[in-house]
Design a protein around this motif. Structure first.
Motif, PDB file in Angstrom:
ATOM      1  N   ILE A   1      35.613  43.576  36.335  1.00  0.00           N
ATOM      2  CA  ILE A   1      34.405  42.859  36.737  1.00  0.00           C
ATOM      3  C   ILE A   1      33.497  43.820  37.502  1.00  0.00           C
ATOM      4  O   ILE A   1      33.946  44.580  38.352  1.00  0.00           O
ATOM      5  CB  ILE A   1      34.763  41.633  37.604  1.00  0.00           C
ATOM      6  CG1 ILE A   1      35.530  40.619  36.754  1.00  0.00           C
ATOM      7  CG2 ILE A   1      33.514  41.005  38.199  1.00  0.00           C
ATOM      8  CD1 ILE A   1      36.084  39.453  37.540  1.00  0.00           C
TER       9      ILE A   1
ATOM     10  N   GLN B   1      27.577  40.881  38.382  1.00  0.00           N
ATOM     11  CA  GLN B   1      27.835  39.531  38.883  1.00  0.00           C
ATOM     12  C   GLN B   1      26.848  39.127  39.972  1.00  0.00           C
ATOM     13  O   GLN B   1      26.475  37.952  40.077  1.00  0.00           O
ATOM     14  CB  GLN B   1      29.273  39.399  39.364  1.00  0.00           C
ATOM     15  CG  GLN B   1      30.291  39.517  38.248  1.00  0.00           C
ATOM     16  CD  GLN B   1      30.021  38.578  37.083  1.00  0.00           C
ATOM     17  OE1 GLN B   1      29.733  37.409  37.252  1.00  0.00           O
ATOM     18  NE2 GLN B   1      30.117  39.119  35.882  1.00  0.00           N
TER      19      GLN B   1
ATOM     20  N   ARG C   1      36.770  36.525  42.610  1.00  0.00           N
ATOM     21  CA  ARG C   1      37.942  37.082  41.934  1.00  0.00           C
ATOM     22  C   ARG C   1      38.012  38.595  42.136  1.00  0.00           C
ATOM     23  O   ARG C   1      39.075  39.156  42.410  1.00  0.00           O
ATOM     24  CB  ARG C   1      37.888  36.800  40.425  1.00  0.00           C
ATOM     25  CG  ARG C   1      38.222  35.402  40.051  1.00  0.00           C
ATOM     26  CD  ARG C   1      38.217  35.211  38.540  1.00  0.00           C
ATOM     27  NE  ARG C   1      39.176  36.094  37.902  1.00  0.00           N
ATOM     28  CZ  ARG C   1      38.965  36.734  36.748  1.00  0.00           C
ATOM     29  NH1 ARG C   1      37.834  36.593  36.101  1.00  0.00           N
ATOM     30  NH2 ARG C   1      39.881  37.516  36.244  1.00  0.00           N
TER      31      ARG C   1
ATOM     32  N   THR D   1      29.330  30.359  38.460  1.00  0.00           N
ATOM     33  CA  THR D   1      30.189  31.264  37.700  1.00  0.00           C
ATOM     34  C   THR D   1      30.129  32.678  38.283  1.00  0.00           C
ATOM     35  O   THR D   1      31.157  33.344  38.426  1.00  0.00           O
ATOM     36  CB  THR D   1      29.772  31.285  36.216  1.00  0.00           C
ATOM     37  OG1 THR D   1      29.859  29.965  35.702  1.00  0.00           O
ATOM     38  CG2 THR D   1      30.661  32.198  35.403  1.00  0.00           C
TER      39      THR D   1
ATOM     40  N   GLN E   1      33.300  34.750  39.898  1.00  0.00           N
ATOM     41  CA  GLN E   1      33.717  36.073  39.437  1.00  0.00           C
ATOM     42  C   GLN E   1      33.683  37.087  40.590  1.00  0.00           C
ATOM     43  O   GLN E   1      34.564  37.943  40.690  1.00  0.00           O
ATOM     44  CB  GLN E   1      32.820  36.556  38.294  1.00  0.00           C
ATOM     45  CG  GLN E   1      32.946  35.730  37.035  1.00  0.00           C
ATOM     46  CD  GLN E   1      34.247  35.912  36.302  1.00  0.00           C
ATOM     47  OE1 GLN E   1      35.307  36.044  36.898  1.00  0.00           O
ATOM     48  NE2 GLN E   1      34.179  35.910  34.992  1.00  0.00           N
TER      49      GLN E   1
END
Length: 77
Positions: free
Chosen positions: A8, A13, A54, A47, A51
């Motif tokens: 990621i 993000q 995470r 979302t 992310q």
């Protein structure tokens, strides 16, 4: 949503989250209020935040491993 956390990208993000937040705000300011635009962009912001959460959690869990590996490389050199 299934992408491994180590892959990621923070900048990507953050951009997705910011875009979702900005356009969600915009959708409430236009007349008539565009609820479809609001729903899509609110989901995009949520979302992006999920992310990011995470990625941050993965980085914190693996920070010690990275430091140990760096120390081992430094010691070998």
């Amino acid at each position: 949503m299934q992408r491994p956390a180590e892959l990621i990208s923070y900048p990507q993000q953050i951009a997705i989250t910011a875009t979702g937040l900005i356009w969600s705000r915009f959708s409430t300011q236009i007349v008539p209020v565009n609820y479809n635009l609001l729903a899509v962009n609110a989901f995009m912001a949520v979302t992006g935040l999920y992310q990011l959460q995470r990625k941050i959690r993965w980085d914190m869990e693996h920070k010690e491993e990275a430091q140990a590996a760096a120390a081992a490389v430094e010691k070998a050199a």
